[in-house]
Design a protein around this motif. Structure first.
Motif, PDB file in Angstrom:
ATOM      1  N   HIS A 151       0.875  -1.180   0.000  1.00  0.00           N
ATOM      2  CA  HIS A 151       0.000   0.000   0.000  1.00  0.00           C
ATOM      3  C   HIS A 151       0.908   1.225   0.000  1.00  0.00           C
ATOM      4  O   HIS A 151       1.921   1.239   0.725  1.00  0.00           O
ATOM      5  N   MET A 167      -0.334   2.201  -8.972  1.00  0.00           N
ATOM      6  CA  MET A 167      -1.694   2.646  -8.639  1.00  0.00           C
ATOM      7  C   MET A 167      -2.622   2.626  -9.845  1.00  0.00           C
ATOM      8  O   MET A 167      -3.839   2.461  -9.693  1.00  0.00           O
ATOM      9  N   VAL A 170      -4.888  -0.325  -9.879  1.00  0.00           N
ATOM     10  CA  VAL A 170      -5.798  -0.544  -8.753  1.00  0.00           C
ATOM     11  C   VAL A 170      -7.163   0.021  -9.113  1.00  0.00           C
ATOM     12  O   VAL A 170      -7.296   1.188  -9.472  1.00  0.00           O
ATOM     13  N   ASP A 171      -8.185  -0.805  -9.011  1.00  0.00           N
ATOM     14  CA  ASP A 171      -9.551  -0.385  -9.316  1.00  0.00           C
ATOM     15  C   ASP A 171     -10.180   0.245  -8.078  1.00  0.00           C
ATOM     16  O   ASP A 171     -10.461  -0.446  -7.103  1.00  0.00           O
ATOM     17  N   GLY A 172     -10.388   1.549  -8.121  1.00  0.00           N
ATOM     18  CA  GLY A 172     -10.960   2.256  -6.984  1.00  0.00           C
ATOM     19  C   GLY A 172     -12.449   2.488  -7.089  1.00  0.00           C
ATOM     20  O   GLY A 172     -13.032   3.205  -6.252  1.00  0.00           O
ATOM     21  N   GLU A 195      -9.269  10.476  -6.537  1.00  0.00           N
ATOM     22  CA  GLU A 195      -8.969   9.263  -7.297  1.00  0.00           C
ATOM     23  C   GLU A 195      -7.899   8.444  -6.577  1.00  0.00           C
ATOM     24  O   GLU A 195      -8.006   7.214  -6.476  1.00  0.00           O
ATOM     25  N   ASP A 196      -6.870   9.122  -6.067  1.00  0.00           N
ATOM     26  CA  ASP A 196      -5.857   8.429  -5.267  1.00  0.00           C
ATOM     27  C   ASP A 196      -6.507   7.745  -4.073  1.00  0.00           C
ATOM     28  O   ASP A 196      -6.253   6.573  -3.793  1.00  0.00           O
ATOM     29  N   ASP A 198      -9.617   6.836  -3.479  1.00  0.00           N
ATOM     30  CA  ASP A 198     -10.465   5.690  -3.825  1.00  0.00           C
ATOM     31  C   ASP A 198      -9.615   4.427  -3.961  1.00  0.00           C
ATOM     32  O   ASP A 198     -10.003   3.338  -3.513  1.00  0.00           O
ATOM     33  N   ARG A 199      -8.472   4.571  -4.580  1.00  0.00           N
ATOM     34  CA  ARG A 199      -7.587   3.421  -4.767  1.00  0.00           C
ATOM     35  C   ARG A 199      -6.962   2.991  -3.443  1.00  0.00           C
ATOM     36  O   ARG A 199      -6.804   1.791  -3.190  1.00  0.00           O
ATOM     37  N   TYR A 200      -6.595   3.961  -2.605  1.00  0.00           N
ATOM     38  CA  TYR A 200      -6.077   3.603  -1.276  1.00  0.00           C
ATOM     39  C   TYR A 200      -7.091   2.743  -0.522  1.00  0.00           C
ATOM     40  O   TYR A 200      -6.745   1.736   0.098  1.00  0.00           O
ATOM     41  N   ALA A 202      -9.553   0.989  -1.777  1.00  0.00           N
ATOM     42  CA  ALA A 202      -9.733  -0.308  -2.432  1.00  0.00           C
ATOM     43  C   ALA A 202      -8.675  -1.305  -1.953  1.00  0.00           C
ATOM     44  O   ALA A 202      -8.978  -2.495  -1.737  1.00  0.00           O
TER      45      ALA A 202
END
Length: 421
Positions: A151, A167, A170-172, A195-196, A198-200, A202
């Motif tokens: 992560h 990243m 990665v589907d957020g 957007e970052d 959302d991926r974090y 996920a």
């Protein structure tokens, strides 16, 4: 007028929650792993016992497998996201499910060196826990050679450009609705994008879905990258832990083996095209092709070389204050965007330790003078614009106060040996 030393001590005292220290009030309401290690170093300059308490509290939340989490949720704070209800780790007290840069052994060694007699029993009790954490790093995260993160938050350099290539995959889209605290305390332009985030989230949800099984997360998780910054911090920490062990009369051959293996893996993160160490996506083998401050932590591990020296000076000479967190000549550079350009006193201090140890005394003193100038101008902020010194992030920040007391605020020292840069 209150001296900066007194202001720094007051910040540490003000952020002290009794055994652990907040990074700053409001923005970060819990105990953070590597922040605590620096807080302990800061406390050691005026309250040695409190310094050891900080490290003891951190290590008290070590998981059974040896991992030390990046956040420990000591007290409820419903406004913080993602809180313990999102992480769902089942720990008590509640914790996050990931770790952070393992600077604790290096800080513990410095604290012990500041008062050997006072620290003797404290370091002896801490040593087995640090050993267990380092074993976890070797067995769980160095399976590809260099230290890997699952992560971006584990790196401590959350949104730095190093992680962009990982990243992207990665589907957020399933992150759901949430409210962030950080953008309510700090200018959103200085923080990671939605957007970052959302991926974090996920990636966190994936961890929950596999019960935080470290083998599954490394084998199948949505994000796995080799991190030069943690690789160098861990390599230095192995050396420091081995030095502590020797002083305690322990057999340190296991630690030396970990350090040798990690040092042998460094060619895997050397990017000839970049002329520097570089992050690498372990799913694809691709380099990030981004010069970041993590590469310059090589000096901390004694892994500098002439090519890296050239890249350091090129990037550093493009700014005015400290080492930028991303290449000032790269299109992604943003001097106020968290880890995408600003200079961080805490990283400057780690790089400076390495510069000093490798004989670059003049460069260490330059870095200290520039870092001190930022703090004298604007106080103890989390990070700064390296071009015009604009203070960014949280104010009254624990680790910046600690860095002032231990390093940035110290008087320049004469060169005792001829160094070369």
């Amino acid at each position: 007028m209150t001296s900066l030393d007194d202001q720094a001590k007051a910040i540490l005292r003000g952020n002290d929650k009794g055994g652990y220290t907040l990074p700053t009030h409001g923005l970060y309401p819990y105990q953070w792993n590597w922040d605590s290690a620096f807080a302990a170093w800061g406390f050691s300059t005026f309250d040695n016992a409190r310094a050891w308490d900080e490290l003891d509290t951190l290590m008290a939340s070590q998981w059974d497998d040896g991992m030390v989490p990046h956040i420990i949720f000591h007290q409820p704070d419903p406004g913080y996201f993602p809180g313990p209800d999102v992480w769902q780790t089942g720990q008590s007290p509640a914790t996050s499910g990931i770790t952070q840069p393992p600077v604790a052994a290096s800080m513990a060694r410095r604290i012990w060196d500041s008062d050997r007699d006072a620290g003797q029993t404290r370091i002896a009790a801490l040593y087995p826990k640090l050993l267990k954490w380092h074993r976890w790093w070797h067995e769980a995260r160095c399976t590809h050679g260099p230290a890997a993160i699952t992560h971006p938050w584990e790196s401590g350099r959350d949104n730095c450009p190093d992680w962009d290539i990982g990243m992207v995959n990665v589907d957020g889209s399933g992150a759901g609705e949430y409210t962030r605290r950080d953008t309510g305390h700090v200018n959103p332009e200085m923080r990671p994008t939605k957007e970052d985030y959302d991926r974090y989230i996920a990636i966190v949800k994936y961890g929950v879905s596999v019960g935080w099984n470290p083998e599954k997360i490394v084998a199948e998780g949505p994000f796995l990258m080799a991190d030069p910054g943690i690789t160098f911090i861990l390599l230095r920490a192995h050396d420091d832990l081995a030095a502590i062990g020797r002083e305690l009369g322990e057999d340190v051959s296991e630690i030396e083996g970990w350090a040798n293996a990690l040092r042998a893996s460094l060619p895997l993160i050397w990017n000839d095209a970049l002329g520097a160490y570089d992050a690498r996506d372990l799913r694809t083998g691709a380099f990030a092709n981004v010069l970041g401050s993590g590469a310059f932590l090589a000096y901390l591990a004694g892994a500098g070389n002439p090519q890296l020296d050239k890249q350091l000076m090129r990037a550093w000479d493009k700014v005015t204050y400290g080492i930028p967190s991303a290449d000032p000549e790269a299109p992604i550079f943003n001097p106020r965007k968290y880890w995408r350009g600003p200079t961080w006193p805490v990283v400057n201090a780690l790089i400076a330790i390495g510069l000093e140890d490798s004989g670059h005394h003049d460069l260490m003193e330059r870095l200290r003078a520039e870092t001190a100038a930022l703090i004298r101008k604007h106080g103890f902020y989390e990070y700064f614009d390296p071009i015009d010194a604009t203070p960014c992030g949280g104010a009254d920040f624990t680790w910046t106060a600690a860095i002032w007391l231990t390093w940035a605020g110290q008087d320049p020292q004469p060169v005792t040996e001829k160094g070369a840069a």
